[in-house]
Design an enzyme around this catalytic site. Sequence first.
Site, PDB file in Angstrom:
ATOM      1  N   ASP A 233      42.506 -42.775  68.993  1.00 59.09           N
ATOM      2  CA  ASP A 233      41.779 -41.718  69.717  1.00 59.09           C
ATOM      3  C   ASP A 233      41.359 -40.702  69.840  1.00 59.09           C
ATOM      4  O   ASP A 233      40.215 -40.535  70.451  1.00 59.09           O
ATOM      5  CB  ASP A 233      43.525 -41.908  71.019  1.00 59.09           C
ATOM      6  CG  ASP A 233      44.241 -42.683  71.724  1.00 59.09           C
ATOM      7  OD1 ASP A 233      43.583 -43.289  71.990  1.00 59.09           O
ATOM      8  OD2 ASP A 233      45.213 -42.446  71.211  1.00 59.09           O
ATOM      9  N   HIS A 261      50.413 -41.836  72.579  1.00 58.70           N
ATOM     10  CA  HIS A 261      49.461 -42.414  73.082  1.00 58.70           C
ATOM     11  C   HIS A 261      49.429 -42.938  74.483  1.00 58.70           C
ATOM     12  O   HIS A 261      50.151 -44.570  74.756  1.00 58.70           O
ATOM     13  CB  HIS A 261      49.742 -44.013  72.039  1.00 58.70           C
ATOM     14  CG  HIS A 261      48.801 -44.968  72.098  1.00 58.70           C
ATOM     15  ND1 HIS A 261      46.822 -44.541  71.916  1.00 58.70           N
ATOM     16  CD2 HIS A 261      48.928 -46.309  72.474  1.00 58.70           C
ATOM     17  CE1 HIS A 261      46.681 -45.491  72.041  1.00 58.70           C
ATOM     18  NE2 HIS A 261      47.629 -46.436  71.905  1.00 58.70           N
TER      19      HIS A 261
HETATM   20  N1  NAD Z   1      48.627 -47.300  69.265  1.00 63.97           N
HETATM   21  C1  NAD Z   1      47.929 -48.122  69.026  1.00 63.97           C
HETATM   22  O1  NAD Z   1      46.458 -47.360  69.507  1.00 63.97           O
HETATM   23  C2  NAD Z   1      46.878 -49.100  69.744  1.00 63.97           C
HETATM   24  C3  NAD Z   1      45.786 -50.061  70.082  1.00 63.97           C
HETATM   25  C4  NAD Z   1      45.640 -51.328  70.774  1.00 63.97           C
HETATM   26  C5  NAD Z   1      47.177 -51.736  70.410  1.00 63.97           C
HETATM   27  N2  NAD Z   1      48.046 -51.223  70.434  1.00 63.97           N
HETATM   28  C6  NAD Z   1      49.396 -52.147  70.900  1.00 63.97           C
HETATM   29  O2  NAD Z   1      49.406 -53.367  69.712  1.00 63.97           O
HETATM   30  C7  NAD Z   1      50.231 -54.205  69.981  1.00 63.97           C
HETATM   31  C8  NAD Z   1      49.132 -55.769  69.381  1.00 63.97           C
HETATM   32  O3  NAD Z   1      47.585 -55.255  69.882  1.00 63.97           O
HETATM   33  P1  NAD Z   1      47.014 -57.259  70.160  1.00 63.97           P
HETATM   34  O4  NAD Z   1      45.697 -57.217  70.840  1.00 63.97           O
HETATM   35  O5  NAD Z   1      47.234 -57.605  68.617  1.00 63.97           O
HETATM   36  O6  NAD Z   1      48.120 -58.242  70.200  1.00 63.97           O
HETATM   37  P2  NAD Z   1      48.279 -59.253  70.433  1.00 63.97           P
HETATM   38  O7  NAD Z   1      49.545 -59.810  72.031  1.00 63.97           O
HETATM   39  O8  NAD Z   1      47.372 -59.782  70.098  1.00 63.97           O
HETATM   40  O9  NAD Z   1      49.598 -59.971  69.778  1.00 63.97           O
HETATM   41  C9  NAD Z   1      50.581 -59.491  68.960  1.00 63.97           C
HETATM   42  C10 NAD Z   1      51.259 -60.434  67.947  1.00 63.97           C
HETATM   43  O10 NAD Z   1      52.412 -60.122  67.820  1.00 63.97           O
HETATM   44  C11 NAD Z   1      53.413 -60.899  67.852  1.00 63.97           C
HETATM   45  N3  NAD Z   1      54.655 -60.691  67.852  1.00 63.97           N
HETATM   46  C12 NAD Z   1      55.735 -60.085  68.961  1.00 63.97           C
HETATM   47  N4  NAD Z   1      56.514 -59.744  69.390  1.00 63.97           N
HETATM   48  C13 NAD Z   1      57.159 -59.848  67.874  1.00 63.97           C
HETATM   49  C14 NAD Z   1      57.992 -59.547  66.939  1.00 63.97           C
HETATM   50  N5  NAD Z   1      59.192 -59.197  67.725  1.00 63.97           N
HETATM   51  N6  NAD Z   1      57.735 -59.654  65.834  1.00 63.97           N
HETATM   52  C15 NAD Z   1      56.184 -59.808  65.020  1.00 63.97           C
HETATM   53  N7  NAD Z   1      55.256 -60.048  65.753  1.00 63.97           N
HETATM   54  C16 NAD Z   1      55.851 -60.612  67.481  1.00 63.97           C
HETATM   55  C17 NAD Z   1      53.274 -61.833  68.893  1.00 63.97           C
HETATM   56  O11 NAD Z   1      53.144 -63.379  68.703  1.00 63.97           O
HETATM   57  C18 NAD Z   1      51.019 -61.716  68.739  1.00 63.97           C
HETATM   58  O12 NAD Z   1      50.637 -62.676  67.889  1.00 63.97           O
HETATM   59  C19 NAD Z   1      50.023 -54.501  71.391  1.00 63.97           C
HETATM   60  O13 NAD Z   1      51.915 -53.713  71.654  1.00 63.97           O
HETATM   61  C20 NAD Z   1      49.332 -53.206  72.340  1.00 63.97           C
HETATM   62  O14 NAD Z   1      49.857 -52.196  73.162  1.00 63.97           O
HETATM   63  C21 NAD Z   1      48.656 -50.013  70.560  1.00 63.97           C
END
Ligand code: NAD
Length: 421
Positions: A233, A261
Amino acid sequence: MAPATPFSCSKQIAVAGGHARLVRPPACVLPRLRQRRPTRIFAASGNTATADSKANLRNLTYDLSEASASNGESQTKPIKVAVSGAAGQISNHLLFMLASGQVFGPNAPIILQLLGSERSINAIEGVSMELEDSLYPLLREIKMGIDPIEVFEDADWALLIGAKPRSKGMERADLLDVNGRVFAEQGRALNEVASRDVKVVVVGNPCNTNALIAMENAPDLPPKNFSALTRLDQNRARFQLAVKAGVPFDKVSRVAVWGNHSTTQVPDWVNARIGDTPASKVIDDEAWFKEDFTPKVATRGASVIQKWGRSSGASTAGSIADHVRSLIQPTPEGDCFSMAISTDGNPYGIADGLFYSMPCTSTGNGDYDIVPGFEVDEWLSSKMKASEEELIREKECVAHLIGLEGAACAITEDTMLPGEN
Ligand SMILES: NC(=O)c1ccc[n+]([C@@H]2O[C@H](COP(=O)([O-])OP(=O)(O)OC[C@H]3O[C@@H](n4cnc5c(N)ncnc54)[C@H](O)[C@@H]3O)[C@@H](O)[C@H]2O)c1
């Protein structure tokens, strides 16, 4: 052992049976690995990870002692970095930045400890194979599994990215509970097996409240070692200010992001600077700040998806790298960086017991200080209050995961950032 000769050879094309094929001369076969005498240790029998949480740890260990001694290298202790969600979009960029030295620097050997879910364990093996094939000299070991107790062992850093996405029709309150349980388990595991000085960066959403849950479930670790990512952000806000002012982004400083966030986040233009001048003096357009800049920053992820059809994996990975670097490098004089941190004892009157994004500085030792004295005008104050209220509501929804009793979950509005559901 004679010093290693620099690797230089070109692939040759031989024609066998009428078909062209690529041939590597024998001397070109993975010279770096041969030099480092790789040994693979499989915790499980065979060489394929299985879905059994106890048996699927696989180690790829390079024995560097001989090569290092012959090269006169000092034996620097590798940094152990645990990454959850290692098969996801964000990790697909971040792991390669970590292994190549872009995060911890070109002299910091690294061990990656990859945590996946049962569904992603094969994918994690695929990612590790790509890491292996990239021949990163700093990458000393890859460990992977689906049990946080095994994967987080001795971790110096834990980058908690993995989270369950919201399924169709799922309420935000349900998502808080589902992911809250994941972060409670991971907090307990860190408490049990990680380095006593592990730095924990929570990315998986809802990241502020997930960070609170992880921290509350790790009572033996210092609360200040936990933070949640709002750097994306901040970076988005900084870019928008630079474009509007027509300056390179490195002229834009003191960009705080306050609060959650979520769509209630508050990118702060009141205290931002362009060069030595307040941003609001360079961009003399209050309506733009209030009605354009603020929502544009919050909906940037949705705009990326709309144009590109995928979520912001690369820029999020870059912002995690920025977040870590901000903690291990001194903050430039007069600047700050934003991350969500424990509010206990904060100087801005935000309720204790939350994780709330604020402007911070670091001396580069992994610790941080909240920057005091930012101007909070009426507009900023009302926005900051709304984000604080939202975090209090989120906390009520996960009370059962942090040892609180008697709270009722009453979240109705959906404030997930579009593009991150
Ligand atoms: N804070 C931020 O600025 C920000 C920015 C973008 C995305 N995000 C968040 O980050 C997270 C991941 O995003 P992404 O695009 O990589 O998602 P993604 O769906 O591509 O990947 C997530 C991965 O996590 C795995 N996973 C699910 N539960 C799990 C667990 N208990 N232990 C370990 N692995 C697990 C899934 O199998 C998947 O491979 C999401 O929650 C998204 O909303 C946060």
